[in-house]
Scaffold this motif. Structure first.
Motif, PDB file in Angstrom:
ATOM      1  N   ASP A   7       0.806  -1.227   0.000  1.00  0.00           N
ATOM      2  CA  ASP A   7       0.000   0.000   0.000  1.00  0.00           C
ATOM      3  C   ASP A   7       0.840   1.278   0.000  1.00  0.00           C
ATOM      4  OD1 ASP A   7      -2.238  -1.582   0.087  1.00  0.00           O
ATOM      5  OD2 ASP A   7      -2.636  -1.276   2.226  1.00  0.00           O
ATOM      6  N   SER A   8       1.978   1.260   0.701  1.00  0.00           N
ATOM      7  CA  SER A   8       2.674   2.519   0.992  1.00  0.00           C
ATOM      8  C   SER A   8       4.075   2.655   0.415  1.00  0.00           C
ATOM      9  CB  SER A   8       2.764   2.707   2.518  1.00  0.00           C
ATOM     10  OG  SER A   8       1.484   2.675   3.104  1.00  0.00           O
ATOM     11  N   PHE A   9       4.679   1.569  -0.041  1.00  0.00           N
ATOM     12  CA  PHE A   9       6.080   1.648  -0.458  1.00  0.00           C
ATOM     13  C   PHE A   9       6.287   1.063  -1.854  1.00  0.00           C
ATOM     14  CE2 PHE A   9       6.022   1.666   4.163  1.00  0.00           C
ATOM     15  CZ  PHE A   9       6.766   2.809   4.422  1.00  0.00           C
ATOM     16  N   SER A  10       5.428   1.458  -2.771  1.00  0.00           N
ATOM     17  CA  SER A  10       5.541   0.962  -4.142  1.00  0.00           C
ATOM     18  C   SER A  10       6.692   1.659  -4.861  1.00  0.00           C
ATOM     19  CB  SER A  10       4.243   1.208  -4.910  1.00  0.00           C
ATOM     20  OG  SER A  10       4.076   2.593  -5.157  1.00  0.00           O
ATOM     21  N   MET A  11       7.201   1.003  -5.897  1.00  0.00           N
ATOM     22  CA  MET A  11       8.258   1.594  -6.701  1.00  0.00           C
ATOM     23  C   MET A  11       7.764   2.835  -7.437  1.00  0.00           C
ATOM     24  SD  MET A  11      11.334   1.617  -7.532  1.00  0.00           S
ATOM     25  CE  MET A  11      11.702   0.123  -6.639  1.00  0.00           C
ATOM     26  N   ASP A  12       6.533   2.798  -7.929  1.00  0.00           N
ATOM     27  CA  ASP A  12       5.990   3.960  -8.637  1.00  0.00           C
ATOM     28  C   ASP A  12       5.975   5.192  -7.745  1.00  0.00           C
ATOM     29  OD1 ASP A  12       5.611   2.769 -11.072  1.00  0.00           O
ATOM     30  OD2 ASP A  12       3.511   2.249 -10.733  1.00  0.00           O
ATOM     31  N   ARG A  13       5.615   4.998  -6.479  1.00  0.00           N
ATOM     32  CA  ARG A  13       5.577   6.137  -5.557  1.00  0.00           C
ATOM     33  C   ARG A  13       6.977   6.709  -5.354  1.00  0.00           C
ATOM     34  NH1 ARG A  13       2.274   6.176   0.071  1.00  0.00           N
ATOM     35  NH2 ARG A  13       0.629   6.009  -1.476  1.00  0.00           N
ATOM     36  N   MET A  14       7.980   5.840  -5.211  1.00  0.00           N
ATOM     37  CA  MET A  14       9.344   6.329  -5.020  1.00  0.00           C
ATOM     38  C   MET A  14       9.825   7.112  -6.243  1.00  0.00           C
ATOM     39  SD  MET A  14      12.924   4.290  -4.221  1.00  0.00           S
ATOM     40  CE  MET A  14      13.534   4.107  -5.895  1.00  0.00           C
ATOM     41  N   ILE A  15       9.575   6.592  -7.442  1.00  0.00           N
ATOM     42  CA  ILE A  15      10.029   7.277  -8.656  1.00  0.00           C
ATOM     43  C   ILE A  15       9.280   8.596  -8.842  1.00  0.00           C
ATOM     44  CG2 ILE A  15      10.344   7.088 -11.148  1.00  0.00           C
ATOM     45  CD1 ILE A  15      12.158   5.271  -9.435  1.00  0.00           C
ATOM     46  N   ASP A  16       7.985   8.621  -8.533  1.00  0.00           N
ATOM     47  CA  ASP A  16       7.232   9.887  -8.573  1.00  0.00           C
ATOM     48  C   ASP A  16       7.894  10.923  -7.668  1.00  0.00           C
ATOM     49  OD1 ASP A  16       5.322   8.880 -10.295  1.00  0.00           O
ATOM     50  OD2 ASP A  16       3.842   8.465  -8.721  1.00  0.00           O
ATOM     51  N   ASN A  17       8.242  10.504  -6.457  1.00  0.00           N
ATOM     52  CA  ASN A  17       8.847  11.425  -5.491  1.00  0.00           C
ATOM     53  C   ASN A  17      10.223  11.904  -5.948  1.00  0.00           C
ATOM     54  OD1 ASN A  17       6.648  11.305  -3.750  1.00  0.00           O
ATOM     55  ND2 ASN A  17       7.488   9.598  -2.572  1.00  0.00           N
ATOM     56  N   LEU A  18      10.998  11.003  -6.551  1.00  0.00           N
ATOM     57  CA  LEU A  18      12.308  11.399  -7.074  1.00  0.00           C
ATOM     58  C   LEU A  18      12.153  12.420  -8.200  1.00  0.00           C
ATOM     59  CD1 LEU A  18      14.220   7.975  -7.171  1.00  0.00           C
ATOM     60  CD2 LEU A  18      14.816   9.953  -5.765  1.00  0.00           C
ATOM     61  N   GLU A  19      11.248  12.154  -9.133  1.00  0.00           N
ATOM     62  CA  GLU A  19      11.041  13.089 -10.247  1.00  0.00           C
ATOM     63  C   GLU A  19      10.598  14.461  -9.739  1.00  0.00           C
ATOM     64  OE1 GLU A  19       9.786  10.561 -14.172  1.00  0.00           O
ATOM     65  OE2 GLU A  19       8.249  10.785 -12.622  1.00  0.00           O
ATOM     66  N   ASN A  20       9.665  14.472  -8.809  1.00  0.00           N
ATOM     67  CA  ASN A  20       9.178  15.743  -8.265  1.00  0.00           C
ATOM     68  C   ASN A  20      10.296  16.508  -7.562  1.00  0.00           C
ATOM     69  OD1 ASN A  20       6.588  15.226  -9.186  1.00  0.00           O
ATOM     70  ND2 ASN A  20       5.915  14.296  -7.262  1.00  0.00           N
ATOM     71  N   TYR A  21      11.150  15.772  -6.862  1.00  0.00           N
ATOM     72  CA  TYR A  21      12.272  16.411  -6.164  1.00  0.00           C
ATOM     73  C   TYR A  21      13.280  16.984  -7.160  1.00  0.00           C
ATOM     74  CZ  TYR A  21      16.514  16.854  -3.337  1.00  0.00           C
ATOM     75  OH  TYR A  21      17.651  17.323  -2.728  1.00  0.00           O
ATOM     76  N   PHE A  22      13.678  16.203  -8.147  1.00  0.00           N
ATOM     77  CA  PHE A  22      14.663  16.682  -9.118  1.00  0.00           C
ATOM     78  C   PHE A  22      14.130  17.876  -9.917  1.00  0.00           C
ATOM     79  CE2 PHE A  22      16.288  12.106  -9.037  1.00  0.00           C
ATOM     80  CZ  PHE A  22      17.348  12.412  -8.201  1.00  0.00           C
ATOM     81  N   ASP A  23      12.818  17.925 -10.113  1.00  0.00           N
ATOM     82  CA  ASP A  23      12.212  19.019 -10.883  1.00  0.00           C
ATOM     83  C   ASP A  23      12.492  20.391 -10.275  1.00  0.00           C
ATOM     84  OD1 ASP A  23      11.136  17.745 -13.070  1.00  0.00           O
ATOM     85  OD2 ASP A  23       9.168  17.410 -12.156  1.00  0.00           O
ATOM     86  N   ILE A  24      12.636  20.450  -8.945  1.00  0.00           N
ATOM     87  CA  ILE A  24      12.827  21.767  -8.317  1.00  0.00           C
ATOM     88  C   ILE A  24      14.199  22.361  -8.636  1.00  0.00           C
ATOM     89  CG2 ILE A  24      11.256  21.145  -6.436  1.00  0.00           C
ATOM     90  CD1 ILE A  24      13.620  20.909  -4.570  1.00  0.00           C
ATOM     91  N   PHE A  25      15.113  21.532  -9.161  1.00  0.00           N
ATOM     92  CA  PHE A  25      16.446  22.027  -9.509  1.00  0.00           C
ATOM     93  C   PHE A  25      16.576  22.359 -10.995  1.00  0.00           C
ATOM     94  CE2 PHE A  25      16.927  19.288  -5.806  1.00  0.00           C
ATOM     95  CZ  PHE A  25      17.658  20.104  -4.954  1.00  0.00           C
ATOM     96  N   ILE A  26      15.528  22.050 -11.768  1.00  0.00           N
ATOM     97  CA  ILE A  26      15.574  22.270 -13.213  1.00  0.00           C
ATOM     98  C   ILE A  26      14.913  23.601 -13.544  1.00  0.00           C
ATOM     99  CG2 ILE A  26      14.993  21.318 -15.477  1.00  0.00           C
ATOM    100  CD1 ILE A  26      16.852  19.555 -13.766  1.00  0.00           C
ATOM    101  N   ASP A  27      15.606  24.420 -14.292  1.00  0.00           N
ATOM    102  CA  ASP A  27      15.044  25.732 -14.681  1.00  0.00           C
ATOM    103  C   ASP A  27      13.840  25.543 -15.599  1.00  0.00           C
ATOM    104  OD1 ASP A  27      18.364  27.136 -14.937  1.00  0.00           O
ATOM    105  OD2 ASP A  27      16.981  27.062 -13.239  1.00  0.00           O
TER     106      ASP A  27
END
Length: 353
Positions: free
Chosen positions: A333-353
């Motif tokens: 329910d809480s620790f799927s791979m899709d959720r982790m990759i979503d979170n990584l993408e959202n995090y990296f986005d804040i550093f991209i102009d």
């Protein structure tokens, strides 16, 4: 996004397991990954075919050849330089200085930053744009250091829990199972993993049991000597590296994670994936994930506490039967791979102009 990723590891461990799942997940979503690894290591066979694997010597933190290889891969299209080991942090810091690229560190375990460690302090103060951790406890520890708090915005230190792909493998490995109750554990045989505490805790355990520890590392000889010194040869065994920890855990009655320090141990999720009950020490982010007596048991990182919790579990197995099933449900329910990759993408986005 376009990533250059550094990993100087000689051996396979939790960090490498996380990195494999992270870069594979990003690659499957179309991101470009250049993964620079140490020469002549053999633990990257499960990397996604689109990922560009490049070997480098990683002889030391000032390796001219390694820096040259990294620089050759970095161009105007590179968005993120991601470092995952201490040696990598320092190499990446030098590249950031010369190439003005965004440098993100990933920390998966709690380690004190000593006052005399001027290099690491300088890197964290001036040469890192963001830090990924796998537990809120690690983020809190980092923010206690003034030099980090002053130089890295709190929003750029991000807790992203490990994701997990549920395995279809259920083949049990019954290695030397000589008892009706089998305890298993797995990981690098290092001091921070706490296997010495686990062995000491079992010395006086009266209940019938058999312990198997899978893994290799610098503490192998010391742990073997401890087994002999305490006359545990018929009760405990180091069984070496296991290519498939899931199958190894599937043949156990109980999984114990006796660490002195952790982020969130991968072995916790591996145990849950085969619906096995887990006892884990209260370090790092364990208490963020494990709900005591609902989907696992938490004890203190001490011989007495580990002993008492294992003994209690064996005596009350029927009361704790649901722990493995509950852990499996939480994992799903809480620790799927899709959720982790979503979170990584959202995090990296804040550093991209």
């Amino acid at each position: 996004m376009n990533f250059v990723v550094l990993n100087s590891s000689k051996n396979w461990g939790g960090n490498e397991r996380w990195l494999t799942t992270a870069v594979n997940g990003l690659a499957e979503r179309g991101h470009t990954i250049n993964l620079i690894i140490r020469k002549n290591v053999s633990h990257w066979e499960k990397i996604h075919p689109s990922i560009n694997l490049i070997e480098a010597p990683f002889t030391n933190e000032l390796s001219i050849k390694t820096k040259s290889i990294i620089k050759e891969l970095i161009d105007s299209k590179t968005d993120i330089l991601l470092s995952t080991k201490r040696k990598d942090y320092i190499l990446a810091a030098q590249i950031k200085y010369s190439n003005q690229i965004t440098h993100i560190m990933r920390l998966g375990i709690s380690r004190p930053i000593l006052k005399r460690d001027f290099i690491q302090r300088y890197v964290l103060s001036h040469m890192v744009d963001g830090i990924i951790v796998n537990a809120e406890a690690l983020k809190s520890e980092l923010l206690k250091y003034d030099f980090i708090h002053k130089n890295i915005h709190i929003n750029k230190i991000k807790c992203i829990y490990n994701g997990y792909v549920l395995s279809s493998s259920k083949k049990e490995q019954n290695i030397n199972k000589v008892s009706s109750f089998c305890i298993r554990s797995a990981g690098r045989l290092t001091t921070h993993k706490g296997y010495d505490m686990l062995l000491k805790s079992l010395k006086n355990l009266r209940e019938d049991f058999y312990l198997e520890i899978a893994g290799d590392g610098p503490e192998y000889s010391a742990l073997n000597s401890m087994i002999k010194k305490n006359n545990l040869q018929k009760k405990c065994k180091l069984v070496g590296d296991m290519k498939n920890t899931i199958d190894f855990f599937a043949g156990a009655d109980l999984i114990v994670i006796p660490s002195r320090s952790e982020g969130i141990p991968n072995t916790l999720f591996e145990a849950w994936s085969v619906k096995k009950p887990v006892i884990a020490t209260n370090v790092g982010g364990v208490s963020e994930v494990v709900d005591h007596k609902k989907d696992g048991l938490i004890c203190e990182p001490s011989v007495d506490s580990i002993y008492a919790t294992i003994s209690d579990y064996i005596k009350k197995q029927e009361d704790y039967n649901r722990l493995g099933e509950s852990g499996y449900k939480k994992l799903n329910d809480s620790f799927s791979m899709d959720r982790m990759i979503d979170n990584l993408e959202n995090y990296f986005d804040i550093f991209i102009d």
